[in-house]
Design a protein around this motif. Structure first.
Motif, PDB file in Angstrom:
ATOM      1  N   TRP A  47       0.772  -1.227   0.000  1.00  0.00           N
ATOM      2  CA  TRP A  47       0.000   0.000   0.000  1.00  0.00           C
ATOM      3  C   TRP A  47       0.810   1.288   0.000  1.00  0.00           C
ATOM      4  CZ3 TRP A  47      -4.482   1.004  -1.792  1.00  0.00           C
ATOM      5  CH2 TRP A  47      -5.439  -0.011  -1.846  1.00  0.00           C
ATOM      6  N   THR A  48       2.137   1.248   0.082  1.00  0.00           N
ATOM      7  CA  THR A  48       2.908   2.484   0.106  1.00  0.00           C
ATOM      8  C   THR A  48       2.682   3.305  -1.156  1.00  0.00           C
ATOM      9  OG1 THR A  48       4.606   1.528   1.532  1.00  0.00           O
ATOM     10  CG2 THR A  48       5.231   3.462   0.260  1.00  0.00           C
ATOM     11  N   MET A  49       2.839   2.693  -2.305  1.00  0.00           N
ATOM     12  CA  MET A  49       2.677   3.451  -3.553  1.00  0.00           C
ATOM     13  C   MET A  49       1.233   3.866  -3.765  1.00  0.00           C
ATOM     14  SD  MET A  49       5.626   1.755  -5.954  1.00  0.00           S
ATOM     15  CE  MET A  49       4.969   2.385  -7.426  1.00  0.00           C
ATOM     16  N   GLY A  50       0.286   3.065  -3.323  1.00  0.00           N
ATOM     17  CA  GLY A  50      -1.123   3.440  -3.428  1.00  0.00           C
ATOM     18  C   GLY A  50      -1.438   4.677  -2.598  1.00  0.00           C
ATOM     19  N   ILE A  51      -0.833   4.789  -1.439  1.00  0.00           N
ATOM     20  CA  ILE A  51      -1.038   5.961  -0.591  1.00  0.00           C
ATOM     21  C   ILE A  51      -0.456   7.190  -1.276  1.00  0.00           C
ATOM     22  CG2 ILE A  51      -0.366   7.035   1.592  1.00  0.00           C
ATOM     23  CD1 ILE A  51      -0.537   4.118   2.790  1.00  0.00           C
ATOM     24  N   ILE A  52       0.762   7.075  -1.788  1.00  0.00           N
ATOM     25  CA  ILE A  52       1.388   8.195  -2.491  1.00  0.00           C
ATOM     26  C   ILE A  52       0.525   8.601  -3.676  1.00  0.00           C
ATOM     27  CG2 ILE A  52       3.392   8.891  -3.878  1.00  0.00           C
ATOM     28  CD1 ILE A  52       5.077   7.027  -2.023  1.00  0.00           C
ATOM     29  N   TRP A  53       0.081   7.635  -4.440  1.00  0.00           N
ATOM     30  CA  TRP A  53      -0.733   7.890  -5.629  1.00  0.00           C
ATOM     31  C   TRP A  53      -2.014   8.632  -5.253  1.00  0.00           C
ATOM     32  CZ3 TRP A  53       1.752   6.654  -9.991  1.00  0.00           C
ATOM     33  CH2 TRP A  53       1.076   6.802 -11.196  1.00  0.00           C
ATOM     34  N   ARG A  73      -0.888  14.858   3.549  1.00  0.00           N
ATOM     35  CA  ARG A  73      -0.566  15.343   2.211  1.00  0.00           C
ATOM     36  C   ARG A  73       0.893  15.032   1.905  1.00  0.00           C
ATOM     37  NH1 ARG A  73      -0.518  21.851   3.323  1.00  0.00           N
ATOM     38  NH2 ARG A  73       1.370  21.867   4.574  1.00  0.00           N
ATOM     39  N   LEU A  74       1.201  15.052   0.625  1.00  0.00           N
ATOM     40  CA  LEU A  74       2.577  14.847   0.204  1.00  0.00           C
ATOM     41  C   LEU A  74       3.402  16.085   0.528  1.00  0.00           C
ATOM     42  CD1 LEU A  74       2.147  13.197  -3.321  1.00  0.00           C
ATOM     43  CD2 LEU A  74       2.694  12.060  -1.158  1.00  0.00           C
ATOM     44  N   THR A  75       4.627  15.873   0.938  1.00  0.00           N
ATOM     45  CA  THR A  75       5.568  16.971   1.111  1.00  0.00           C
ATOM     46  C   THR A  75       6.128  17.333  -0.260  1.00  0.00           C
ATOM     47  OG1 THR A  75       7.390  15.424   1.414  1.00  0.00           O
ATOM     48  CG2 THR A  75       6.244  16.174   3.416  1.00  0.00           C
ATOM     49  N   ARG A  76       6.956  18.334  -0.316  1.00  0.00           N
ATOM     50  CA  ARG A  76       7.596  18.687  -1.591  1.00  0.00           C
ATOM     51  C   ARG A  76       8.415  17.496  -2.121  1.00  0.00           C
ATOM     52  NH1 ARG A  76       9.920  24.050  -0.996  1.00  0.00           N
ATOM     53  NH2 ARG A  76       7.803  24.686  -1.402  1.00  0.00           N
ATOM     54  N   PRO A  77       9.240  16.832  -1.268  1.00  0.00           N
ATOM     55  CA  PRO A  77       9.932  15.643  -1.780  1.00  0.00           C
ATOM     56  C   PRO A  77       8.967  14.521  -2.181  1.00  0.00           C
ATOM     57  CG  PRO A  77      11.013  16.433   0.211  1.00  0.00           C
ATOM     58  CD  PRO A  77       9.732  17.207   0.062  1.00  0.00           C
ATOM     59  N   GLY A  78       7.833  14.412  -1.483  1.00  0.00           N
ATOM     60  CA  GLY A  78       6.838  13.402  -1.841  1.00  0.00           C
ATOM     61  C   GLY A  78       6.228  13.663  -3.201  1.00  0.00           C
ATOM     62  N   TYR A 108       6.460  11.332  -6.528  1.00  0.00           N
ATOM     63  CA  TYR A 108       5.312  10.963  -7.352  1.00  0.00           C
ATOM     64  C   TYR A 108       5.615  11.222  -8.828  1.00  0.00           C
ATOM     65  CZ  TYR A 108       0.786  11.101  -9.598  1.00  0.00           C
ATOM     66  OH  TYR A 108      -0.247  10.882 -10.471  1.00  0.00           O
ATOM     67  N   GLY A 109       6.216  12.378  -9.115  1.00  0.00           N
ATOM     68  CA  GLY A 109       6.566  12.706 -10.498  1.00  0.00           C
ATOM     69  C   GLY A 109       7.511  11.686 -11.116  1.00  0.00           C
ATOM     70  N   LEU A 110       8.375  11.104 -10.315  1.00  0.00           N
ATOM     71  CA  LEU A 110       9.281  10.073 -10.813  1.00  0.00           C
ATOM     72  C   LEU A 110       8.570   8.739 -11.009  1.00  0.00           C
ATOM     73  CD1 LEU A 110      12.353  10.874  -8.550  1.00  0.00           C
ATOM     74  CD2 LEU A 110      12.109  11.368 -11.000  1.00  0.00           C
TER      75      LEU A 110
END
Length: 91
Positions: free
Chosen positions: A11-17, A62-67, A71-73
């Motif tokens: 679920w890590t990538m799903g949360i980021i997404w 929420r995502l931080t700036r590095p987060g 995501y963009g990567l």
């Protein structure tokens, strides 16, 4: 390798997404992720916060700036994986 270990957890990538769509409270994020258990969601959020990828604000998680940069990567990897899956289906 630490990043790949974190991203490979359930679920890590799903949360980021899902957080790329905008901030969310715990319950909103759980609804976006559909099948994630509260225990797993809580654990992953703690790990992502510890890594500086997610933060908790007045609007929720929420995502931080590095987060957001991470995501963009990941977007090109998502595109690649969809093309790969289609190729495998044709074979």
């Amino acid at each position: 390798m630490a990043l790949f270990d974190l991203l490979g957890r359930h679920w890590t990538m799903g949360i980021i997404w899902n957080l790329e769509q905008g901030p969310a409270t715990f319950r909103e994020l759980q609804a976006r992720c559909e099948n994630v258990s509260p225990t797993v969601l809580n654990r992953r959020l703690a790990e992502l916060r510890g890594a500086g990828i997610v933060e908790h604000s007045e609007q929720g998680y929420r995502l931080t700036r590095p987060g957001t940069a991470l995501y963009g990567l990941l977007v090109p990897l998502g595109t690649w994986s969809k093309n790969w899956a289609r190729r495998l289906e044709r074979e």
